[in-house]
Design a protein around this motif. Structure first.
Motif, PDB file in Angstrom:
ATOM      1  N   GLY A  41      15.913 -50.806  -3.104  1.00  0.00           N
ATOM      2  CA  GLY A  41      15.534 -49.408  -2.979  1.00  0.00           C
ATOM      3  C   GLY A  41      16.134 -48.575  -4.091  1.00  0.00           C
ATOM      4  O   GLY A  41      16.398 -49.058  -5.195  1.00  0.00           O
ATOM      5  N   ASN A  42      16.400 -47.313  -3.813  1.00  0.00           N
ATOM      6  CA  ASN A  42      16.927 -46.390  -4.811  1.00  0.00           C
ATOM      7  C   ASN A  42      18.458 -46.437  -4.805  1.00  0.00           C
ATOM      8  O   ASN A  42      19.092 -45.859  -3.922  1.00  0.00           O
ATOM      9  CB  ASN A  42      16.441 -44.966  -4.515  1.00  0.00           C
ATOM     10  CG  ASN A  42      14.926 -44.853  -4.608  1.00  0.00           C
ATOM     11  OD1 ASN A  42      14.308 -45.421  -5.514  1.00  0.00           O
ATOM     12  ND2 ASN A  42      14.323 -44.129  -3.684  1.00  0.00           N
ATOM     13  N   PHE A  43      19.032 -47.114  -5.781  1.00  0.00           N
ATOM     14  CA  PHE A  43      20.484 -47.229  -5.854  1.00  0.00           C
ATOM     15  C   PHE A  43      21.110 -45.907  -6.298  1.00  0.00           C
ATOM     16  O   PHE A  43      22.082 -45.439  -5.731  1.00  0.00           O
ATOM     17  CB  PHE A  43      20.870 -48.346  -6.819  1.00  0.00           C
ATOM     18  CG  PHE A  43      22.352 -48.612  -6.896  1.00  0.00           C
ATOM     19  CD1 PHE A  43      23.017 -49.250  -5.852  1.00  0.00           C
ATOM     20  CD2 PHE A  43      23.086 -48.239  -8.003  1.00  0.00           C
ATOM     21  CE1 PHE A  43      24.381 -49.496  -5.910  1.00  0.00           C
ATOM     22  CE2 PHE A  43      24.455 -48.482  -8.077  1.00  0.00           C
ATOM     23  CZ  PHE A  43      25.092 -49.113  -7.024  1.00  0.00           C
ATOM     24  N   PHE A  44      20.538 -45.305  -7.329  1.00  0.00           N
ATOM     25  CA  PHE A  44      21.055 -44.029  -7.827  1.00  0.00           C
ATOM     26  C   PHE A  44      20.394 -42.868  -7.086  1.00  0.00           C
ATOM     27  O   PHE A  44      19.302 -43.001  -6.539  1.00  0.00           O
ATOM     28  CB  PHE A  44      20.807 -43.899  -9.328  1.00  0.00           C
ATOM     29  CG  PHE A  44      21.574 -44.903 -10.146  1.00  0.00           C
ATOM     30  CD1 PHE A  44      22.907 -44.680 -10.462  1.00  0.00           C
ATOM     31  CD2 PHE A  44      20.968 -46.071 -10.589  1.00  0.00           C
ATOM     32  CE1 PHE A  44      23.625 -45.603 -11.213  1.00  0.00           C
ATOM     33  CE2 PHE A  44      21.674 -47.005 -11.336  1.00  0.00           C
ATOM     34  CZ  PHE A  44      23.008 -46.771 -11.644  1.00  0.00           C
ATOM     35  N   LYS A  77      17.045 -42.641 -16.462  1.00  0.00           N
ATOM     36  CA  LYS A  77      18.218 -42.314 -17.296  1.00  0.00           C
ATOM     37  C   LYS A  77      19.458 -43.095 -16.887  1.00  0.00           C
ATOM     38  O   LYS A  77      20.414 -43.208 -17.667  1.00  0.00           O
ATOM     39  CB  LYS A  77      18.516 -40.818 -17.217  1.00  0.00           C
ATOM     40  CG  LYS A  77      18.879 -40.309 -15.829  1.00  0.00           C
ATOM     41  CD  LYS A  77      19.123 -38.809 -15.825  1.00  0.00           C
ATOM     42  CE  LYS A  77      19.496 -38.290 -14.443  1.00  0.00           C
ATOM     43  NZ  LYS A  77      18.379 -38.446 -13.470  1.00  0.00           N
ATOM     44  N   ASN A  78      19.462 -43.646 -15.681  1.00  0.00           N
ATOM     45  CA  ASN A  78      20.635 -44.379 -15.200  1.00  0.00           C
ATOM     46  C   ASN A  78      20.618 -45.852 -15.592  1.00  0.00           C
ATOM     47  O   ASN A  78      21.579 -46.577 -15.307  1.00  0.00           O
ATOM     48  CB  ASN A  78      20.714 -44.274 -13.669  1.00  0.00           C
ATOM     49  CG  ASN A  78      20.845 -42.840 -13.188  1.00  0.00           C
ATOM     50  OD1 ASN A  78      21.700 -42.107 -13.660  1.00  0.00           O
ATOM     51  ND2 ASN A  78      19.972 -42.427 -12.271  1.00  0.00           N
ATOM     52  N   TYR A  79      19.536 -46.303 -16.235  1.00  0.00           N
ATOM     53  CA  TYR A  79      19.408 -47.703 -16.637  1.00  0.00           C
ATOM     54  C   TYR A  79      19.296 -47.744 -18.156  1.00  0.00           C
ATOM     55  O   TYR A  79      18.316 -47.266 -18.731  1.00  0.00           O
ATOM     56  CB  TYR A  79      18.173 -48.345 -16.005  1.00  0.00           C
ATOM     57  CG  TYR A  79      18.269 -48.475 -14.496  1.00  0.00           C
ATOM     58  CD1 TYR A  79      18.684 -49.664 -13.917  1.00  0.00           C
ATOM     59  CD2 TYR A  79      17.931 -47.419 -13.656  1.00  0.00           C
ATOM     60  CE1 TYR A  79      18.775 -49.803 -12.538  1.00  0.00           C
ATOM     61  CE2 TYR A  79      18.027 -47.541 -12.269  1.00  0.00           C
ATOM     62  CZ  TYR A  79      18.442 -48.732 -11.723  1.00  0.00           C
ATOM     63  OH  TYR A  79      18.529 -48.860 -10.355  1.00  0.00           O
ATOM     64  N   TYR A  85      22.223 -55.819 -17.175  1.00  0.00           N
ATOM     65  CA  TYR A  85      23.523 -55.725 -17.829  1.00  0.00           C
ATOM     66  C   TYR A  85      24.592 -55.435 -16.781  1.00  0.00           C
ATOM     67  O   TYR A  85      24.281 -55.107 -15.623  1.00  0.00           O
ATOM     68  CB  TYR A  85      23.530 -54.610 -18.885  1.00  0.00           C
ATOM     69  CG  TYR A  85      23.255 -53.238 -18.323  1.00  0.00           C
ATOM     70  CD1 TYR A  85      24.286 -52.341 -18.059  1.00  0.00           C
ATOM     71  CD2 TYR A  85      21.954 -52.841 -18.037  1.00  0.00           C
ATOM     72  CE1 TYR A  85      24.033 -51.089 -17.533  1.00  0.00           C
ATOM     73  CE2 TYR A  85      21.682 -51.584 -17.515  1.00  0.00           C
ATOM     74  CZ  TYR A  85      22.721 -50.714 -17.260  1.00  0.00           C
ATOM     75  OH  TYR A  85      22.474 -49.486 -16.726  1.00  0.00           O
ATOM     76  N   GLU A  86      25.822 -55.536 -17.207  1.00  0.00           N
ATOM     77  CA  GLU A  86      26.941 -55.253 -16.325  1.00  0.00           C
ATOM     78  C   GLU A  86      27.249 -53.760 -16.400  1.00  0.00           C
ATOM     79  O   GLU A  86      27.598 -53.239 -17.458  1.00  0.00           O
ATOM     80  CB  GLU A  86      28.144 -56.078 -16.746  1.00  0.00           C
ATOM     81  CG  GLU A  86      29.272 -56.062 -15.753  1.00  0.00           C
ATOM     82  CD  GLU A  86      30.360 -57.057 -16.156  1.00  0.00           C
ATOM     83  OE1 GLU A  86      30.701 -57.904 -15.326  1.00  0.00           O
ATOM     84  OE2 GLU A  86      30.840 -56.973 -17.292  1.00  0.00           O
ATOM     85  N   ILE A  87      27.125 -53.045 -15.286  1.00  0.00           N
ATOM     86  CA  ILE A  87      27.361 -51.601 -15.264  1.00  0.00           C
ATOM     87  C   ILE A  87      28.857 -51.319 -15.291  1.00  0.00           C
ATOM     88  O   ILE A  87      29.340 -50.473 -16.046  1.00  0.00           O
ATOM     89  CB  ILE A  87      26.703 -50.977 -14.020  1.00  0.00           C
ATOM     90  CG1 ILE A  87      25.177 -51.182 -14.079  1.00  0.00           C
ATOM     91  CG2 ILE A  87      27.040 -49.493 -13.915  1.00  0.00           C
ATOM     92  CD1 ILE A  87      24.450 -50.785 -12.813  1.00  0.00           C
ATOM     93  N   CYS A  88      29.591 -51.996 -14.448  1.00  0.00           N
ATOM     94  CA  CYS A  88      31.047 -51.953 -14.448  1.00  0.00           C
ATOM     95  C   CYS A  88      31.525 -53.217 -13.735  1.00  0.00           C
ATOM     96  O   CYS A  88      30.693 -54.048 -13.335  1.00  0.00           O
ATOM     97  CB  CYS A  88      31.588 -50.690 -13.763  1.00  0.00           C
ATOM     98  SG  CYS A  88      31.232 -50.561 -11.994  1.00  0.00           S
ATOM     99  N   GLN A  89      32.819 -53.355 -13.592  1.00  0.00           N
ATOM    100  CA  GLN A  89      33.354 -54.572 -12.985  1.00  0.00           C
ATOM    101  C   GLN A  89      32.775 -54.782 -11.588  1.00  0.00           C
ATOM    102  O   GLN A  89      32.833 -53.912 -10.723  1.00  0.00           O
ATOM    103  CB  GLN A  89      34.879 -54.470 -12.911  1.00  0.00           C
ATOM    104  CG  GLN A  89      35.554 -55.731 -12.397  1.00  0.00           C
ATOM    105  CD  GLN A  89      37.064 -55.628 -12.501  1.00  0.00           C
ATOM    106  OE1 GLN A  89      37.604 -55.347 -13.552  1.00  0.00           O
ATOM    107  NE2 GLN A  89      37.748 -55.850 -11.406  1.00  0.00           N
ATOM    108  N   ASN A  90      32.163 -55.952 -11.385  1.00  0.00           N
ATOM    109  CA  ASN A  90      31.572 -56.345 -10.102  1.00  0.00           C
ATOM    110  C   ASN A  90      30.322 -55.553  -9.725  1.00  0.00           C
ATOM    111  O   ASN A  90      29.939 -55.536  -8.557  1.00  0.00           O
ATOM    112  CB  ASN A  90      32.594 -56.277  -8.961  1.00  0.00           C
ATOM    113  CG  ASN A  90      33.205 -57.641  -8.676  1.00  0.00           C
ATOM    114  OD1 ASN A  90      32.904 -58.618  -9.345  1.00  0.00           O
ATOM    115  ND2 ASN A  90      34.058 -57.708  -7.680  1.00  0.00           N
ATOM    116  N   LEU A  91      29.681 -54.908 -10.700  1.00  0.00           N
ATOM    117  CA  LEU A  91      28.413 -54.219 -10.449  1.00  0.00           C
ATOM    118  C   LEU A  91      27.453 -54.550 -11.580  1.00  0.00           C
ATOM    119  O   LEU A  91      27.694 -54.194 -12.740  1.00  0.00           O
ATOM    120  CB  LEU A  91      28.620 -52.709 -10.351  1.00  0.00           C
ATOM    121  CG  LEU A  91      27.346 -51.871 -10.135  1.00  0.00           C
ATOM    122  CD1 LEU A  91      26.631 -52.271  -8.848  1.00  0.00           C
ATOM    123  CD2 LEU A  91      27.676 -50.383 -10.116  1.00  0.00           C
TER     124      LEU A  91
END
Length: 521
Positions: A41-44, A77-79, A85-91
Motif C-alpha cells: 500500500g502507501n508507505f509514505f 518524490k520519496n523514491y 535501494y536501501e533507504i536506511c539501515q534495515n529499510l
C-alpha cells in the motif's frame, strides 16, 4: 538456520513510522525474532518527518523491512531509484517489480504501483509487460514449479471476492493483470492493501491446464491502514517453510472452507493481453492510437537481438572453464574451491569461490553458502597459526563470478581495520555502513544490487550499496595502507605480476602449508 520463516506484513503506513516500528519492535521482542517486515500500500504519507530519526540512526528498525513502490504521483518524490535501494539501515525499497528469494529459499514476488494501460507516469503504473516479467522470473529454470510463497501487490486482484459467501460489501478497484499474475505464479499468500479494510478470503485452489495434478491453495489477505480509526487489522504474521522445502502433501492439503479459483479459466492463457473485455483497461481498442503505439512497440521488440545467455566456459573463475587458472587452486570441495589471488597482496591472499557459476554472495544457494562458511573457518584457523586474522571482502561490481577475498593482517592490527575502511571510504566520497549484528547479506542485498561487503575479524560487517561508480581496488587499498600491511605499492593486482612458473611454485608451497587446515582434514 531454521526452515521456518517468521514474517510480518502490514498495510498502508501513510507516514506513521514511529507507531509502526515501535509496535513491530514490541512484537519482535515478545514473539520473534521475525525475519522480515513487508509493507504494502502507501508507505509514505503527507508528513514523513518521523522517518528522519531512523535515517540519522538516532532510532533503529529492529526487523529487516521491505517496501514496494508508489501508487500515487504525490509519493514519487520519496523514491529516488526505481530499481530499488536501501533507504536506511534495515529499510529497503524492493523496486518496481521482481522476485526476491531469501537465503532460506523463501520466494517473495512483488509488483509496485497500480494498473494502467498507458505508459504515462509509468513510475506509478504497471502493465502487461511487468506481470509477464515477474511470471518469467518465477518460472525460469523451474520445470516442476510449485508456486511462490508470498505475492505483494498494493491493489487487489479483480474478481477475488467471487465464490466467497462472506465477501465484503465494499466496491474495490481490482486489477485483471494482478489476477492473471496470481493465476500463473500461484502464491501461497497474496497480500494487498489500499481499500481501507481488512479482508481475509477463504483459501482457493489454483487452476491448472488439466494435467490431473492438484495445485496448491492461495490465501488472499487485504490489510487495513496503520492507525486506522476503526481498529481494523493492519498487521499479519506468517510462520511458514519455503515452498520448495515443503512436502508436497502439506502444500496441497485441503481445508474445509476452501473454494475453487475465483478467476475465470481464461486467466490460464499465457498472454495477459488475451483478457479482452471492453469495459476494463485490460482491453485495447484496436482502432485507438495507443494500441497502434503498442503494436509498434511489440514489433520493435521482435526486431531486437535476443539477450545472450552467460557462457560459463568463458568465465575466468568457473572451475570447469578452460580459461581458469588451475595452477593457483589450493583446495577443491563439493561446492567451493580455494585459490590464490592472482597478484595477491601477500603470498597467502586467498579467493574463496563457488565451483559453478554464481554472481555474488548475496544470491548463493544455501548449500553453497554453508560450504563457503566451512572454508572461511579453515582459512581463519590457517591464519591463526601465524598470529594473523582474516579480513574477508567482496566487490559485487564489474565482476561476473562470486569472489570472496581473504587477506590476513597481524592480530594486533585488527582494531584499526574499521576506522581505515571508514576513512578511505570518506576519501572516495562515500560512506560505508556497519550492518547490524546477525544481519544476513542475502536479506539486505537483493538480486541485482551492486555492493561492497567486508567481514572484520571481530565479527563486524561493513556494507556499501554501489549506485554509480566505485574504486575497483578499494578493499586492497585499505589493507595495503600504512597503518595495516604498509605495502601501498601492491594495492593494484596488476602491479604484482608473477610468471606462471613463479605462481605454480608459490601455490605448491601454500597448498602444503594449508593441508592440515583443509575442510576434509
Amino acid at each position: 538456520m531454521s526452515d521456518k520463516q517468521k514474517v510480518l506484513i502490514c498495510g498502508d503506513v501513510e507516514g506513521h513510522f514511529k507507531f509502526l516500528f515501535s509496535k513491530v519492535d514490541a512484537i519482535n521482542k515478545k514473539s520473534g525474532p521475525f525475519d522480515f517486515l513487508l509493507c504494502i500500500g502507501n508507505f509514505f504519507g503527507e508528513d514523513n518527518s518521523e522517518l528522519e530519526s531512523y535515517m540519522s540512526c538516532e532510532k533503529t528498525i529492529s526487523v529487516p523491512t521491505y517496501i514496494i513502490g508508489p501508487n500515487r504521483e504525490s509519493d514519487l518524490k520519496n523514491y529516488t531509484d526505481g530499481d530499488g535501494y536501501e533507504i536506511c539501515q534495515n529499510l529497503t525499497y524492493l523496486g518496481k517489480r521482481g522476485l526476491y528469494t531469501a537465503s532460506s529459499g523463501l520466494k517473495i514476488a512483488y509488483l509496485s504501483g497500480i494498473e494502467k494501460a498507458s505508459t504515462e507516469n509509468k513510475d506509478i503504473y504497471f502493465n502487461e509487460h511487468d506481470v509477464m516479467s515477474i511470471k518469467n522470473s518465477c518460472l525460469k529454470g523451474q520445470p516442476s514449479f510449485r508456486g511462490v510463497d508470498i505475492l505483494l501487490t498494493s491493489p487487489w486482484p479483480d474478481g477475488i471476492t467471487n465464490l466467497d459467501s462472506n465477501k465484503p460489501e465494499c466496491k474495490y478497484q481490482g486489477s485483471k493483470l494482478i489476477a492473471w499474475l496470481a493465476t500463473h505464479i500461484k502464491p501461497r499468500y497474496h497480500v494487498s492493501a489500499l481499500e481501507g479494510i481488512y479482508y481475509e478470503r477463504p483459501p482457493y485452489r489454483n487452476q491448472n491446464q488439466g494435467d490431473g495434478n492438484m495445485e496448491i491453495a492461495t490465501r488472499f489477505i487485504a490489510l487495513a491502514p496503520v492507525m486506522n480509526a476503526h481498529k481494523k487489522k493492519w498487521l499479519y504474521a506468517l510462520n511458514l517453510t519455503p515452498v520448495d522445502r515443503s512436502r508436497l502433501s502439506d502444500l496441497i492439503m485441503k481445508t474445509t472452507d476452501e473454494t475453487s479459483s475465483p478467476y475465470p479459466i481464461s486467466m490460464l492463457s499465457d498472454d495477459p493481453m488475451s483478457q479482452k473485455q471492453t469495459h476494463t483497461q485490460f482491453f485495447y481498442d484496436m482502432d485507438s492510437k495507443d494500441n497502434g503505439k503498442r503494436l509498434r512497440h511489440q514489433n520493435d521488440n521482435l526486431n531486437k537481438k535476443p539477450k545472450l545467455e552467460f557462457d560459463q566456459s568463458k568465465c575466468w573463475f568457473c572451475l570447469s572453464s578452460p580459461v581458469v587458472s588451475k595452477h593457483l587452486v589450493i583446495s577443491v570441495g563439493t561446492e567451493i574451491y580455494l585459490a590464490l589471488a592472482k597478484g595477491g597482496l601477500v603470498e597467502d591472499h586467498f579467493l574463496i569461490l563457488p565451483i559453478t557459476h554464481h554472481q555474488s554472495l548475496s544470491i548463493l544457494p544455501k548449500n553453497v553458502k554453508e560450504e563457503m562458511d566451512l572454508y572461511k573457518k579453515a582459512v581463519t584457523k590457517y591464519y591463526e597459526s601465524t598470529d594473523r586474522v582474516p579480513v574477508f571482502f567482496e566487490r559485487n561490481f564489474k565482476t561476473s563470478h562470486c569472489q570472496l577475498q581473504a587477506v590476513p593482517v597481524h592480530k594486533n592490527q585488527a582494531p584499526a581495520l574499521k576506522e581505515m575502511f571508514e576513512e578511505l571510504a570518506e576519501c572516495n566520497n562515500f560512506k560505508i555502513m556497519e550492518l547490524p549484528q546477525h544481519a544476513d547479506l542475502q536479506q539486505i542485498a537483493k538480486p541485482g544490487v551492486l555492493y561492497f561487503y567486508a567481514e572484520l575479524p571481530n565479527g563486524e560487517m561493513l556494507y556499501y550499496r554501489i549506485k554509480k561508480d566505485f574504486p575497483l581496488q578499494f578493499g586492497r587499498e585499505v589493507l595495503a595502507s600504512d597503518r595495516l600491511l604498509d605495502i601501498n605499492d601492491r594495492s593494484d593486482w596488476k602491479d604484482c605480476h608473477m610468471s606462471q612458473e613463479e605462481e605454480t611454485e608459490l601455490a605448491k608451497k601454500i597448498r602444503k602449508q594449508f593441508t592440515p587446515f583443509d575442510i576434509d582434514t
